[in-house]
Scaffold this active site. Structure first.
Site, PDB file in Angstrom:
ATOM      1  N   ALA A 106       0.938  -1.297   0.215  1.00 26.28           N
ATOM      2  CA  ALA A 106       0.316   0.175   0.349  1.00 26.28           C
ATOM      3  C   ALA A 106       0.700   1.282   0.442  1.00 26.28           C
ATOM      4  O   ALA A 106       0.577   2.276  -0.852  1.00 26.28           O
ATOM      5  CB  ALA A 106      -0.977  -0.160   1.085  1.00 26.28           C
TER       6      ALA A 106
ATOM      7  N   ALA B 184       2.481   1.302  -3.710  1.00 32.97           N
ATOM      8  CA  ALA B 184       0.882   1.699  -4.598  1.00 32.97           C
ATOM      9  C   ALA B 184       1.363   3.538  -4.629  1.00 32.97           C
ATOM     10  O   ALA B 184       0.703   4.309  -5.171  1.00 32.97           O
ATOM     11  CB  ALA B 184      -0.161   1.169  -4.485  1.00 32.97           C
ATOM     12  N   GLU B 185       1.090   3.977  -2.976  1.00 32.20           N
ATOM     13  CA  GLU B 185       0.689   5.657  -2.551  1.00 32.20           C
ATOM     14  C   GLU B 185       1.955   6.329  -3.157  1.00 32.20           C
ATOM     15  O   GLU B 185       1.358   7.442  -3.905  1.00 32.20           O
ATOM     16  CB  GLU B 185      -0.437   5.779  -1.352  1.00 32.20           C
ATOM     17  CG  GLU B 185       0.069   7.072  -0.991  1.00 32.20           C
ATOM     18  CD  GLU B 185      -1.593   7.724   0.000  1.00 32.20           C
ATOM     19  OE1 GLU B 185      -1.686   7.888   0.667  1.00 32.20           O
ATOM     20  OE2 GLU B 185      -1.380   6.519   0.828  1.00 32.20           O
ATOM     21  N   THR B 186       3.136   5.639  -2.939  1.00 32.71           N
ATOM     22  CA  THR B 186       3.573   6.352  -2.991  1.00 32.71           C
ATOM     23  C   THR B 186       3.641   6.770  -5.018  1.00 32.71           C
ATOM     24  O   THR B 186       3.798   8.275  -5.371  1.00 32.71           O
ATOM     25  CB  THR B 186       5.718   6.091  -2.542  1.00 32.71           C
ATOM     26  OG1 THR B 186       5.494   6.195  -1.155  1.00 32.71           O
ATOM     27  CG2 THR B 186       6.522   6.815  -2.737  1.00 32.71           C
TER      28      THR B 186
ATOM     29  N   SER C 293       0.904   8.632  -5.931  1.00 33.33           N
ATOM     30  CA  SER C 293       0.727  10.587  -5.514  1.00 33.33           C
ATOM     31  C   SER C 293       1.929  11.090  -6.628  1.00 33.33           C
ATOM     32  O   SER C 293       1.753  12.969  -6.441  1.00 33.33           O
ATOM     33  CB  SER C 293       1.667  10.226  -4.274  1.00 33.33           C
ATOM     34  OG  SER C 293       0.485   9.634  -3.349  1.00 33.33           O
TER      35      SER C 293
END
Length: 137
Positions: A48, A51-53, A56
């Protein structure tokens, strides 16, 4: 661009390395070692974070320097475990608007097997100290 984009302390601590960065495609890698749960498998939370890195970063590049991208919804489906090696995340846009951006993320292992599929929606906000006059197109 990949050398100058700030990843943040958590991403550095997890060993995330940015390989490619644009609003159209962002790629990063992360070692499994050091990012496992008690059973020795890749921790789902680290997928997660990866993925968010990457998503974003793509959203921030879409938004431009006068804005920041703030994750507001993250969904991850974990397909298989990994216990060694490096995983790779590729984020591509699903929607790039003026106030939100949504990216689909595919995380694979070194054999190109899908580990995780994720989706992140970011709110695009004026950067601190910046006026909100200019919006992403």
């Amino acid at each position: 661009m990949t050398d100058s984009f700030p990843l943040g302390e958590l991403a550095r601590r997890m060993g995330i390395e940015l390989a490619e960065a644009s609003a159209e495609r962002t790629v990063a890698t992360m070692p499994v070692a050091g990012n496992t749960q008690p059973f020795g498998l890749l921790h789902g939370g680290t997928s997660a974070v990866l993925a968010e890195t990457v998503a974003s970063i793509g959203a921030a590049l879409h938004a431009g320097p006068a804005h920041i991208a703030v994750g507001v919804d993250l969904n991850c489906t974990h397909h298989r475990g990994a216990d060694a090696g490096t995983i790779t995340a590729v984020a591509t846009p699903v929607h790039r608007g003026r106030t939100t951006a949504t990216y689909g993320i595919v995380i694979t292992d070194q054999q190109d097997r899908r580990i995780c599929t994720a989706r992140l929606t970011c709110l695009l906000r004026p950067a601190p100290g910046r006026r909100s006059g200019t919006r992403p197109t």
